[in-house]
Scaffold this active site. Structure first.
Site, PDB file in Angstrom:
ATOM      1  N   ASP A  67       0.819  -1.215   0.000  1.00 30.82           N
ATOM      2  CA  ASP A  67       0.000   0.000   0.000  1.00 30.82           C
ATOM      3  C   ASP A  67       0.851   1.262   0.000  1.00 30.82           C
ATOM      4  OD1 ASP A  67       0.955  -0.308   2.609  1.00 30.82           O
ATOM      5  OD2 ASP A  67      -0.994  -0.811   3.439  1.00 30.82           O
ATOM      6  N   ASN A 136      -7.774  -2.504  13.930  1.00 28.22           N
ATOM      7  CA  ASN A 136      -9.156  -2.707  13.474  1.00 28.22           C
ATOM      8  C   ASN A 136      -9.280  -3.922  12.540  1.00 28.22           C
ATOM      9  OD1 ASN A 136      -7.950  -1.833  11.159  1.00 28.22           O
ATOM     10  ND2 ASN A 136      -9.264  -0.063  10.814  1.00 28.22           N
ATOM     11  N   HIS A 138      -7.407  -4.486   9.806  1.00 26.85           N
ATOM     12  CA  HIS A 138      -7.076  -4.288   8.388  1.00 26.85           C
ATOM     13  C   HIS A 138      -5.789  -5.004   7.995  1.00 26.85           C
ATOM     14  CE1 HIS A 138      -4.791  -0.183   9.025  1.00 26.85           C
ATOM     15  NE2 HIS A 138      -3.928  -1.157   8.992  1.00 26.85           N
ATOM     16  N   GLU A 143      -9.575  -1.732   4.717  1.00 28.65           N
ATOM     17  CA  GLU A 143     -10.249  -1.355   5.950  1.00 28.65           C
ATOM     18  C   GLU A 143     -11.528  -2.170   6.158  1.00 28.65           C
ATOM     19  OE1 GLU A 143      -8.571   0.292   7.868  1.00 28.65           O
ATOM     20  OE2 GLU A 143      -8.109   2.338   7.277  1.00 28.65           O
TER      21      GLU A 143
HETATM   22  C1  GLP Z   1      -0.544   0.417   8.523  1.00 26.25           C
HETATM   23  C2  GLP Z   1      -0.230  -0.284   7.179  1.00 26.25           C
HETATM   24  C3  GLP Z   1      -0.420  -1.761   7.291  1.00 26.25           C
HETATM   25  C4  GLP Z   1       0.177  -2.204   8.604  1.00 26.25           C
HETATM   26  C5  GLP Z   1      -0.690  -1.712   9.730  1.00 26.25           C
HETATM   27  C6  GLP Z   1      -0.130  -1.945  11.127  1.00 26.25           C
HETATM   28  O1  GLP Z   1      -1.413   1.479   8.409  1.00 26.25           O
HETATM   29  N1  GLP Z   1      -0.955   0.202   6.055  1.00 26.25           N
HETATM   30  O2  GLP Z   1       0.154  -2.400   6.167  1.00 26.25           O
HETATM   31  O3  GLP Z   1       0.248  -3.583   8.665  1.00 26.25           O
HETATM   32  O4  GLP Z   1      -1.093  -0.384   9.536  1.00 26.25           O
HETATM   33  O5  GLP Z   1       0.891  -1.067  11.426  1.00 26.25           O
HETATM   34  P1  GLP Z   1       1.862  -1.238  12.673  1.00 26.25           P
HETATM   35  O6  GLP Z   1       2.734  -2.386  12.350  1.00 26.25           O
HETATM   36  O7  GLP Z   1       2.621   0.053  12.733  1.00 26.25           O
HETATM   37  O8  GLP Z   1       1.023  -1.463  13.861  1.00 26.25           O
END
Ligand code: GLP
Length: 241
Positions: A67, A136, A138, A143
């Site tokens: 992403d 959440n 995702h 989302e």
């Molecule tokens: C982000 C990314 C995801 C990631 C998630 C968790 O927004 N788009 O690909 O896996 O949220 O992030 P973190 O590892 O910082 O908790």
């Protein structure tokens, strides 16, 4: 789905890096799907060490990131383009032209999404997809929704995601409200999935992903249907299992 619970973040990172290394040993020209966020940083550090010790060679590897934020230039230090170069690519011998990240600053986002999807198909799909998970539920930026979005698409970011990711920006207002994300079908077509989760903040999402109903309101729950998925979960994130 295989569940590996680790004692700490370091063990989670080492196990994930070993799986990526083994994939590259088995297929040196493999296609990796890569994630951003805090969670995989330790795994990238381990892979960099392995590369320095000549345990792994990225010369023929192709990577696709999950992403990217919309409207951030690639030079912006909050872009995932910057993150990947800074935390991983510049430390290893992957060829720049073999690293793909959606261009969130593209003029025509729909065309960018279609093109990204074509590029993944042209490379034969993803061999190993590394995933983090949002609090959440995702994956990538898919989302919670009323349906699963299949292919690479434009996403309106969830309030909870904007809140969570505001820690990387100087204020919440600076967090982009839209992003490009690889879709659920594209993720599910990967030949192997490895999801990493760390910290109590992920415990509810992990519980719903592993034990809950498969539903688009918890995007990661679809992983229950993947034939070759491994979850590497640090013990605090696993506490509700
Ligand atoms: C982000 C990314 C995801 C990631 C998630 C968790 O927004 N788009 O690909 O896996 O949220 O992030 P973190 O590892 O910082 O908790």
């Amino acid at each position: 789905m295989r569940i590996i619970i680790t004692d700490n973040y370091e063990e989670m990172s080492k196990k994930a890096a070993a799986i990526v290394r083994n994939q590259i040993i088995l297929k040196p020209d493999c296609v990796l799907g890569l994630a951003t966020g805090d969670t995989p940083i330790g795994m990238y550090k381990e892979l960099i060490k392995m590369h320095e010790n000549k345990e792994v060679d990225f010369a023929d590897v192709t990577t696709f990131n999950l992403d990217e934020y919309c409207k951030l230039n690639r030079e912006n230090i909050q872009s995932y383009y910057y993150y990947m170069n800074h935390n991983f690519f510049k430390h290893i011998n992957v060829k720049k032209e073999n690293t793909y990240i959606p261009n969130g600053a593209a003029k025509d986002i729909d065309e960018e999404c279609r093109n990204y999807e074509r590029q993944i198909k042209n490379k034969g799909g993803i061999d190993l997809q590394v995933l983090g998970i949002g609090a959440n539920g995702h994956i990538g930026f898919n989302e919670p929704n009323i349906n699963f979005e299949a292919e690479t698409h434009l996403v309106k970011l969830d309030k909870m995601t904007i809140e969570a990711n505001s820690r990387f920006f100087s204020s919440k207002d600076e967090v982009p409200t839209t992003a490009i994300s690889v879709g659920i079908e594209t993720i599910m077509k990967s030949r192997m999935l490895v999801l990493l989760a760390n910290g109590e903040i992920k415990a509810d999402a992990i519980y719903k992903t592993v034990k809950g109903k498969i539903c688009p309101e918890v995007p990661a729950s679809i992983i229950q249907l993947h034939p070759n998925a491994t979850m590497i979960i640090e013990k605090n994130a696993a506490k509700l299992l």
